[in-house]
Design a protein around this motif. Sequence first.
Motif: not given
Ligand code: ADP
Length: 699
Positions: A286-288, A328-333, A477, A481
């Motif tokens: 689900s992460i692009y 917000g670049v999906a690291k945690s995700q 992206l 999403i």
């Molecule tokens: P970080 O930990 O890098 O600050 P998060 O993992 O909290 O960021 O991501 C923030 C949100 O943005 C999440 O809900 C994530 O799914 C979404 N998101 C960010 N980048 C992408 C991506 N490349 N593809 C899909 N969803 C993304």
Amino acid sequence: MLSSPQIWKEFFETYYRDELNRLAGAVEFDGDRSLYVDFLRDLSIYREGRLGEELLANPDRVLNHAKEGLSLTENIYDVSLDGCVVRFFNLPASKRVLIRDLRSEHISRFVAVEGIVRKVTEVRPRVIVAAFSCTKCGKLVEVAQDDEVVLKQPYECPICKNRKFVLLPEESKTVDSQRIKVQEYPENLRGGEQPQQIDVMLESDLTGKVNPGDRVVINGVVRAKPRKVGSRQLQHMDIHIDGNSVEVLQQEYEEFEITDEDKKKILELAEDKRIFEKVVASIAPSIYGHEDVKLAIALQLFGGVPKKLPDGTEIRGDIHVLLVGDPGVAKSQILRYVHRIAPRSVYTTGKGTTTAGLTATATRDEFDGRWTLEAGALVLADKGIALVDEIDKMRNEDRSALHEAMEQQTVSVAKAGINAVLRARCALLGAANPKYGRFDRYSPIADQINLSPTLLSRFDLIFVLTDEPDESKDRKLAEHILRAHEIGEKFEKLRNIALVEYTKEELTKESELAEILPAIDPELLRKYVAYAKRTVFPVLSEEAKRRITEFYLSLRSRAKDNSAVPVTARQLEALVRLAEASARLRLSDVVEREDVDRVIEIIRRSLEQIAVDPETGEIDIDYAFTGTSKSQRDRIMILKRIIEDLESAYEKGAPEEEIIRAAEGEGIGETKARELLRKMKEMGDIYSPRDGYYRLAVK
Ligand code: ADP
Ligand code: MG
């Protein structure tokens, strides 16, 4: 009831003849005093398993019968086995209870629970029969103790009715005791659930045998004790287990049963030419984007081969990966997704959710004041993956321990009564945010994240994920999403309302789900990884070695005269590990050229993100990890010299314009010189006594 001392005597003499003699021999030489009975193999078939059933239902009575029965048996040494203990292990899987499922019905029953040891107290003697002497007449009074913390005293002297006594430690009967805390396996938890724990009391020869991080099966009797508020007892009970035996699990991936059918699917997958793409597409679909990161994680899942060289040196096979980047670049995700698919993974944040934080700690127990050793995330993730979000925010104790944990894969704790070296053979996947909110691609990462160069250099791969606006990428992206959300919405609707226009078939249409469904089912992927780690131990081919050497030398050769060393032996080892992981992913026993090419590509891309000195365009590890490249260091030296010279000529400090002019004479351009001045000031090398003037902070 069938159970009686006589029946147990018969059981032991029929099934455990050799063991009885061995035990008698040990007792004679002051050795072990425990007889171990294999429940599944022997007890469950003896007398149609009735004795076994009785043990499980009425452990207190039956354990006493067994103990008495043991003391009645005969042996070739003619030694009394009185005082020896019978311990039962290998209970049928159906008798295993999950810690979270322990209920009233289990109280006073014999059960088996499985989990990971989280805490152990030091081993200390506990009084079981206390001997007191009356202070008036000297009469000796013995008092049997229960398992309360407070020592029970005699009420009064039976002779003179005096109520004052002194304890006689030498005359008292003691037993070694230890309390441990066992926690559910992290991998069995659904996302976000808190792991449940249970205390286990261990005595005599069971003490001192387990370490935090060990995976164990505890066999024993469930006990309940009323909670207390002050000295008042409550109706609510706390439960613990009186351990009868402890089995330490050795095998790594024993939790995976791989059937013949699984094996067929695994081998088929390995044959697939697109296996790498498929595995990558199975990680956080689900992460692009982020394909490099996903490939790195794929290699991390499989891991290199841990080695023990003939001279005793141990080399880790675990691959450490760090993701640095904008919010917000999906690291945690990504980390959370890996937690879902990786066996034995532990997810935590740098700040840590427990007192033990990332590694391990010794604290005083709040209950009885004993020193207690508690495992942190890296120890609990032994033989798995530790996922540490916001690793840059970790505590200082963890920072120093992490060096050892990442390279030696151990955590040493030496404090008060605790002296232990715990195993932490895990791969680390960390995520860090930049100190100043956003990542500046023109400054080195070392300046921007709160991790020391020595720690950074222990990561095999570091990725920088920046969030820079790019119209076509952003559009894709957004589409990705929104699509994922749309599919999610439709699913929810289907789940919640019976009458909707989408049929299940419509939704499962490949076209819709293919985008967010993993290419390989997570269950199968887990088995694939387990199978590869269990059975594949690839060896470097001649060609692979040649190719690795070539690449290493080509990077090293950029180091001219005494310039910065671009690549160190650490990167060479990382290269080998990653190449082994690539071979493992293909289930190949040989590391081939294609594996080396694949990892050279990914290492190059990782280095390009972090280690290219923007001034020279060359890869420079010093630049990445210390934040100062060789070329920059040289220029800083020149500027310092200039400022020093000017300072003595000008009373107010060295004027900026003079510095710039002199620097230009030495071949440093104006923009560069101003930027360096700003930087040197930031780092505290120089300061401005007034605007436009500089002085050296240290000479
Ligand atoms: P970080 O930990 O890098 O600050 P998060 O993992 O909290 O960021 O991501 C923030 C949100 O943005 C999440 O809900 C994530 O799914 C979404 N998101 C960010 N980048 C992408 C991506 N490349 N593809 C899909 N969803 C993304
Ligand atoms: Mg985050």
